[in-house]
Design a protein around this motif. Structure first.
Motif, PDB file in Angstrom:
ATOM      1  N   VAL A  89       0.841  -1.204   0.000  1.00 43.43           N
ATOM      2  CA  VAL A  89       0.000   0.000   0.000  1.00 43.43           C
ATOM      3  C   VAL A  89       0.874   1.251   0.000  1.00 43.43           C
ATOM      4  N   SER A  90       1.844   1.306   0.895  1.00 44.62           N
ATOM      5  CA  SER A  90       2.755   2.464   0.936  1.00 44.62           C
ATOM      6  C   SER A  90       3.532   2.578  -0.365  1.00 44.62           C
ATOM      7  N   GLY A  91       4.012   1.444  -0.852  1.00 45.28           N
ATOM      8  CA  GLY A  91       4.779   1.455  -2.091  1.00 45.28           C
ATOM      9  C   GLY A  91       3.973   1.993  -3.252  1.00 45.28           C
ATOM     10  N   MET A  92       2.706   1.553  -3.350  1.00 43.01           N
ATOM     11  CA  MET A  92       1.862   2.044  -4.443  1.00 43.01           C
ATOM     12  C   MET A  92       1.571   3.533  -4.283  1.00 43.01           C
ATOM     13  N   LEU A  93       1.326   3.979  -3.050  1.00 43.41           N
ATOM     14  CA  LEU A  93       1.081   5.414  -2.846  1.00 43.41           C
ATOM     15  C   LEU A  93       2.302   6.239  -3.251  1.00 43.41           C
ATOM     16  N   LEU A  94       3.471   5.818  -2.795  1.00 43.38           N
ATOM     17  CA  LEU A  94       4.689   6.545  -3.164  1.00 43.38           C
ATOM     18  C   LEU A  94       4.918   6.486  -4.669  1.00 43.38           C
ATOM     19  N   PHE A  95       4.669   5.319  -5.243  1.00 37.89           N
ATOM     20  CA  PHE A  95       4.856   5.164  -6.686  1.00 37.89           C
ATOM     21  C   PHE A  95       3.931   6.100  -7.452  1.00 37.89           C
ATOM     22  N   PHE A  96       2.679   6.203  -7.008  1.00 39.60           N
ATOM     23  CA  PHE A  96       1.748   7.110  -7.683  1.00 39.60           C
ATOM     24  C   PHE A  96       2.102   8.570  -7.426  1.00 39.60           C
ATOM     25  N   LEU A  97       2.598   8.889  -6.231  1.00 35.39           N
ATOM     26  CA  LEU A  97       2.967  10.278  -5.928  1.00 35.39           C
ATOM     27  C   LEU A  97       4.167  10.738  -6.746  1.00 35.39           C
ATOM     28  N   TRP A  98       5.185   9.897  -6.786  1.00 36.31           N
ATOM     29  CA  TRP A  98       6.421  10.304  -7.452  1.00 36.31           C
ATOM     30  C   TRP A  98       6.527   9.775  -8.865  1.00 36.31           C
ATOM     31  N   GLY A  99       5.557   9.040  -9.305  1.00 36.99           N
ATOM     32  CA  GLY A  99       5.536   8.565 -10.678  1.00 36.99           C
ATOM     33  C   GLY A  99       6.529   7.468 -10.974  1.00 36.99           C
TER      34      GLY A  99
END
Length: 185
Positions: A89-99
């Motif tokens: 979940v954190s990884g996906m959020l960071l991935f979506f935030l920073w592209g």
């Protein structure tokens, strides 16, 4: 002039600290979101929590595979893979935030442009590179690479190799003694 340099250095240190604090805060925030999502899923979906979290993990694995298949730095991809697989979940959020793209640090460090060379010097450098390429193809490629980055190739220059510091200082003293008007350092 010195005060301006001190202000710029202080400003750059402050920018780096702010950047570091914001990055750490973002990571802490996403880990907290991971915990909250896990607790909410467990609380609200008592029977289906494992299914919902499995779906999130599956999405994290799919994203990890897509990161793995991207071109780029292996160490950069590895950090994303670990984050996506360990904390989906954190990884996906960071991935979506920073592209998921590598962003170079863009502080207010301005690059100093190289001195503007006269066009004749640039043409002469191109001729020198062509001559060097005819003599030695490998060295010609190196010279062409450097020329593209504004390091021109000059001819009729000389260099002297000194095996140790004593030879250098002896030569330096001899040249200083030959000075007639002034010594420019």
């Amino acid at each position: 002039m010195r005060r301006t340099g001190d202000r710029q250095a202080r400003s750059q240190r402050i920018e780096r600290r702010i950047s570091a604090v914001s990055s750490i805060a973002m990571c802490v925030l996403t880990v907290l979101v991971q915990i909250v999502v896990t607790l909410l899923l467990t609380r609200l979906l008592k029977e289906h929590a494992s299914l919902a979290y499995a779906i999130l993990e599956l999405i994290g694995v799919v994203m990890a595979v897509s990161v793995f298949l991207r071109s780029g730095s292996p160490s950069y991809k590895l950090s994303w893979l670990c984050l996506l697989l360990v904390l989906p979940v954190s990884g996906m959020l960071l991935f979506f935030l920073w592209g998921g793209t590598h962003q170079a640090k863009t502080l207010s460090l301005k690059k100093v442009p190289p001195p503007a060379e006269r066009e004749s010097a640039r043409r002469q450098s191109e001729n020198n590179v062509a001559k060097l390429t005819r003599k030695d193809a490998a060295m010609g490629r190196v010279a062409a690479y450097l020329q593209k980055r504004d390091f021109l190739l000059y001819n009729r220059t000389s260099a002297k190799y000194f095996g140790d510091g004593m030879e250098f200082f002896d030569d330096l003293i001899a040249h200083i003694q030959q000075a007639e008007t002034y010594i420019f350092l």
